[in-house]
Scaffold this active site. Structure first.
Site, PDB file in Angstrom:
ATOM      1  CD  GLU A 162     -64.176 -92.917 -28.703  1.00  0.00           C
ATOM      2  OE1 GLU A 162     -63.761 -93.372 -27.606  1.00  0.00           O
ATOM      3  OE2 GLU A 162     -65.275 -92.358 -28.852  1.00  0.00           O
ATOM      4  CD  GLU A 305     -70.089 -97.630 -26.804  1.00  0.00           C
ATOM      5  OE1 GLU A 305     -71.010 -98.055 -27.513  1.00  0.00           O
ATOM      6  OE2 GLU A 305     -70.014 -97.861 -25.577  1.00  0.00           O
TER       7      GLU A 305
END
Lengths: 342, 342
Positions: A162, A305
């Site tokens: 994310e 991430e």
């Protein structure tokens, strides 16, 4: 979960040319993947990384060390190959799909980014529900569809990642509501808040919990009120992955919060979660404990991430290579342990 | 160690597109390798694995769960690609050199195995010194020459591994003597001894310590009396690697015992040791503490052969890839953290 495949894998491990159990968690990983994939010869490849990006209205409350514009800047950086997850995906030869599920402003076409925008960021959850029920459904469906694409493409392992400035705040709020913990216990510095910043963030979360969470709130209600578009999309992706038999390598705090929501909606989903690493974000431990996870790595990472999960991919690959390619005692003509001492 | 290269690497890390410090130990690894290799752009490749095999007279005392014949059987298995370290070397595209530095009987030529036999195994250290001074010098020189070959071949990272039935006994005896600990504190099950077997092994080691170790014993004397040919060869290889600036990724208990001896002979060698994993063998923690190490992995492994170090290689590779390939904030046009909150 295929107990026969797991048993066959365990029997194979016990005949490989090594003292029994001496590969430790690498043996467990191979056996567990065998059960999840329904084959005595599991594999972690291809690896599919799904990177969901979105913005958060609560960023207006000053809950992040970085300005909101960084979300789209980092999405461009990921697509261009300069961000950590992009470097890792390339180094690992893993597939990376980047989805804009609702950044604050529509950036227009970015090569390598899939526009699946639910809205221009969520509403400020400190003052209103983060999203409508229709937005929640759309975000979850976007995640489900992404997981379906991964499966159709032959993926054998899923990583969700994310990007969303401020998203430790919704993740913390959801964790507090689902684990029934006060904000002070779960809250952390995210990308680098000062102690004063952390205290302010805890206040914002406490206010949001008072506004949106009560004893009878369902996980779905909490996800709509306290979540984010990327978190809801990940919940959808995780549910589909587990339903369709795709093992999930779980990243750090944000993804684990999504996994917690998903596991409340589908309790058996827990068995599909392999926890990659222990994040430095303090609330992560509590989610892992609630989901009975046991992270493979503890490297003090707190980047998000999907980077922590990516770093753990080689452990799964090596576990599978050892499982498949090591010789058995019989094949190699190696004597087994003395019975008297074994 | 090149402090300027390490400082340059640290500055670069601070400008990469991530919250400062958010890659945790992967940042430290890149910075540390930069200092050791004397370049702001470190690399872990090529990786050279040196696998030293030898036998131990003390095996006659029943200190292992496996018969002594397994040493040569496993060397054949490693050379044929069926053992854990062979599978890992292939999966990692690492170089693997296998050296017979003194198995109990000369197996004749084995393709892929370099005969550098010091003798037909050591003497039984429970009753006599394990080796003569001449044998010690020959074993250490063999290890030094192997490290020189690795360096001449361009290796940027060294892994030592070992195969030798019974070799947790000399490794434990050396650890006890150098850390001034009784056998009961350091001894463990090795490849899988029963509790009775462990107690017997402790008795053998206690006897050996009474016979060979006194307050004035030098590390060299202890290595000759209590060591093994593969342990002495590794001491030589580690000393040469550190002297010539080749970072060492340290495996588990046996290699760490060799590193402990090497660090007593050359105290500055300690800085060249990167500890790959925490072994399940109980004495390993004490060696790591004495050498102020901080293992990257804790996967319950206890196989030896250099396997734990090999499993950690991808962490170094990914740390270097992130360090070299991530964009800086300026390059990517990403805003840095707000000063007020940073």
């Amino acid at each position: 979960i295929d107990a026969m495949a797991a048993d066959a894998a365990r029997r194979r491990q016990d005949h490989l040319t090594k003292p029994r159990g001496s590969l430790g968690r690498l043996e467990e990983l191979a056996i567990r993947l065998a059960g999840l994939q329904g084959t005595p010869n599991p594999t972690s490849d291809p690896v599919q990384i799904l990177l969901f990006a979105a913005d958060h209205g609560v960023a207006a409350e000053g809950v992040s060390a970085f300005p909101q514009a960084v979300t789209v800047q980092m999405v461009r950086n990921i697509a261009a190959g300069g961000a950590a997850i992009a470097v890792l995906a390339q180094a690992l030869d893993a597939r990376l799909e980047i989805l804009d599920v609702g950044m604050a402003t529509d950036p227009g076409p970015i090569p390598g980014v899939r526009p699946e925008r639910i809205g221009p960021g969520t509403a400020n959850l400190a003052r209103a529900p983060a999203m409508t029920d229709a937005q929640l459904a759309a975000a979850m469906n976007t995640g489900r569809a992404a997981a379906e694409r991964a499966l159709d493409g032959g993926a054998r392992l899923l990583i969700c990642g994310e990007m969303g400035i401020g998203n430790t705040t919704p993740a913390t709020a959801l964790t507090c509501a689902l684990l029934d913990q006060p904000a002070e216990v779960i809250v952390g510095p995210g990308t680098g808040l000062s102690p004063e910043g952390v205290a302010h963030k805890a206040d914002i979360i406490t206010r949001a919990l008072a506004l949106h969470a009560s004893e009878g709130s369902t996980p779905t209600e909490l996800l709509a009120r306290l979540g984010g578009f990327e978190i809801a999309a990940m919940v959808g992706a995780l549910i589909t992955a587990a339903q369709r038999g795709l093992p999930i390598l779980v990243d750090g705090f944000i993804v684990s919060a999504a996994a917690l929501v998903a596991a409340r909606l589908q309790p058996e989903l827990r068995h599909w979660l392999l926890f990659s690493h222990q994040s430095a974000e303090p609330g992560h431990q509590q989610i892992i404990a609630a989901l009975e996870g046991d992270p493979l790595l503890d490297l003090g990472m707190r980047l998000g991430e999907g980077s922590g999960a990516a770093v753990a991919v080689p452990l799964l690959r090596l576990a599978c290579a050892l499982h498949q390619q090591m010789a058995t005692f019989a094949e190699a003509g190696v004597s087994e342990a003395d019975g008297a001492l074994d």
